[in-house]
Design a protein around this motif. Sequence first.
Motif, PDB file in Angstrom:
ATOM      1  N   ILE A 174       0.833  -1.210   0.000  1.00 48.69           N
ATOM      2  CA  ILE A 174       0.000   0.000   0.000  1.00 48.69           C
ATOM      3  C   ILE A 174       0.865   1.257   0.000  1.00 48.69           C
ATOM      4  N   ILE A 175       1.930   1.269   0.800  1.00 47.30           N
ATOM      5  CA  ILE A 175       2.825   2.435   0.848  1.00 47.30           C
ATOM      6  C   ILE A 175       3.485   2.666  -0.507  1.00 47.30           C
ATOM      7  N   PHE A 176       3.997   1.595  -1.130  1.00 52.80           N
ATOM      8  CA  PHE A 176       4.637   1.736  -2.442  1.00 52.80           C
ATOM      9  C   PHE A 176       3.632   2.202  -3.484  1.00 52.80           C
ATOM     10  N   SER A 177       2.394   1.725  -3.415  1.00 52.50           N
ATOM     11  CA  SER A 177       1.367   2.152  -4.371  1.00 52.50           C
ATOM     12  C   SER A 177       1.035   3.630  -4.203  1.00 52.50           C
ATOM     13  N   ILE A 178       0.982   4.105  -2.972  1.00 58.24           N
ATOM     14  CA  ILE A 178       0.725   5.530  -2.728  1.00 58.24           C
ATOM     15  C   ILE A 178       1.871   6.379  -3.281  1.00 58.24           C
ATOM     16  N   ILE A 179       3.105   5.912  -3.110  1.00 59.32           N
ATOM     17  CA  ILE A 179       4.263   6.643  -3.648  1.00 59.32           C
ATOM     18  C   ILE A 179       4.194   6.694  -5.172  1.00 59.32           C
ATOM     19  N   VAL A 180       3.758   5.593  -5.807  1.00 55.70           N
ATOM     20  CA  VAL A 180       3.624   5.572  -7.270  1.00 55.70           C
ATOM     21  C   VAL A 180       2.600   6.604  -7.728  1.00 55.70           C
ATOM     22  N   VAL A 181       1.456   6.649  -7.065  1.00 59.70           N
ATOM     23  CA  VAL A 181       0.418   7.623  -7.438  1.00 59.70           C
ATOM     24  C   VAL A 181       0.923   9.049  -7.219  1.00 59.70           C
ATOM     25  N   ALA A 182       1.668   9.276  -6.133  1.00 65.12           N
ATOM     26  CA  ALA A 182       2.224  10.613  -5.881  1.00 65.12           C
ATOM     27  C   ALA A 182       3.233  10.995  -6.964  1.00 65.12           C
ATOM     28  N   CYS A 183       4.048  10.049  -7.408  1.00 66.72           N
ATOM     29  CA  CYS A 183       5.019  10.337  -8.477  1.00 66.72           C
ATOM     30  C   CYS A 183       4.319  10.665  -9.785  1.00 66.72           C
ATOM     31  N   ILE A 184       3.245   9.958 -10.086  1.00 61.75           N
ATOM     32  CA  ILE A 184       2.485  10.252 -11.308  1.00 61.75           C
ATOM     33  C   ILE A 184       1.897  11.660 -11.230  1.00 61.75           C
ATOM     34  N   ALA A 185       1.345  12.009 -10.070  1.00 62.73           N
ATOM     35  CA  ALA A 185       0.764  13.347  -9.911  1.00 62.73           C
ATOM     36  C   ALA A 185       1.837  14.426 -10.041  1.00 62.73           C
ATOM     37  N   CYS A 186       2.993  14.208  -9.418  1.00 58.43           N
ATOM     38  CA  CYS A 186       4.080  15.193  -9.519  1.00 58.43           C
ATOM     39  C   CYS A 186       4.570  15.332 -10.948  1.00 58.43           C
ATOM     40  N   PHE A 187       4.643  14.222 -11.678  1.00 58.61           N
ATOM     41  CA  PHE A 187       5.066  14.291 -13.071  1.00 58.61           C
ATOM     42  C   PHE A 187       4.061  15.075 -13.903  1.00 58.61           C
ATOM     43  N   LEU A 188       2.786  14.851 -13.669  1.00 54.92           N
ATOM     44  CA  LEU A 188       1.766  15.556 -14.450  1.00 54.92           C
ATOM     45  C   LEU A 188       1.805  17.061 -14.217  1.00 54.92           C
ATOM     46  N   PHE A 189       2.148  17.468 -13.002  1.00 54.86           N
ATOM     47  CA  PHE A 189       2.193  18.903 -12.706  1.00 54.86           C
ATOM     48  C   PHE A 189       3.504  19.554 -13.105  1.00 54.86           C
ATOM     49  N   THR A 190       4.638  18.841 -12.973  1.00 58.73           N
ATOM     50  CA  THR A 190       5.935  19.472 -13.207  1.00 58.73           C
ATOM     51  C   THR A 190       6.583  19.097 -14.531  1.00 58.73           C
ATOM     52  N   LYS A 191       6.151  18.010 -15.149  1.00 58.26           N
ATOM     53  CA  LYS A 191       6.765  17.476 -16.381  1.00 58.26           C
ATOM     54  C   LYS A 191       8.249  17.155 -16.191  1.00 58.26           C
ATOM     55  N   ASN A 192       8.632  16.812 -14.975  1.00 54.94           N
ATOM     56  CA  ASN A 192      10.004  16.422 -14.664  1.00 54.94           C
ATOM     57  C   ASN A 192      10.109  14.910 -14.812  1.00 54.94           C
ATOM     58  N   TYR A 193      10.970  14.460 -15.741  1.00 53.32           N
ATOM     59  CA  TYR A 193      11.038  13.042 -16.069  1.00 53.32           C
ATOM     60  C   TYR A 193      11.730  12.201 -15.011  1.00 53.32           C
TER      61      TYR A 193
END
Length: 90
Positions: free
Chosen positions: A15-34
């Motif tokens: 569950i913790i790793f899945s939450i981190i994955v969703v947070a990384c996707i959200a950060c990528f969508l907002f910042t476009k940092n690869y």
Amino acid sequence: MVNRGGFCLLKILQIIFSIIVVACIACFLFTKNYYFIVVMNIFLGLTMLVAGLIEFKKGKKIGGWMLVCVFILFIFTAILTFFSYNLSSN
């Protein structure tokens, strides 16, 4: 009586790793940092590894091995993405 301590810990890690994955996707969508894609691939791979370990604990060896192979694929993809992004940005 079955000891479920390890199983609960694996589910919590998943569950913790899945939450981190969703947070990384959200950060990528907002910042476009690869770099978030690389981190996402690493944690998605770790999620698959934990899922494979859960399958092994349940006695499902084929599903466990498939998820471990997916883990290796995600880690390999993260390494390739990291190096290709670093080499192309210079």
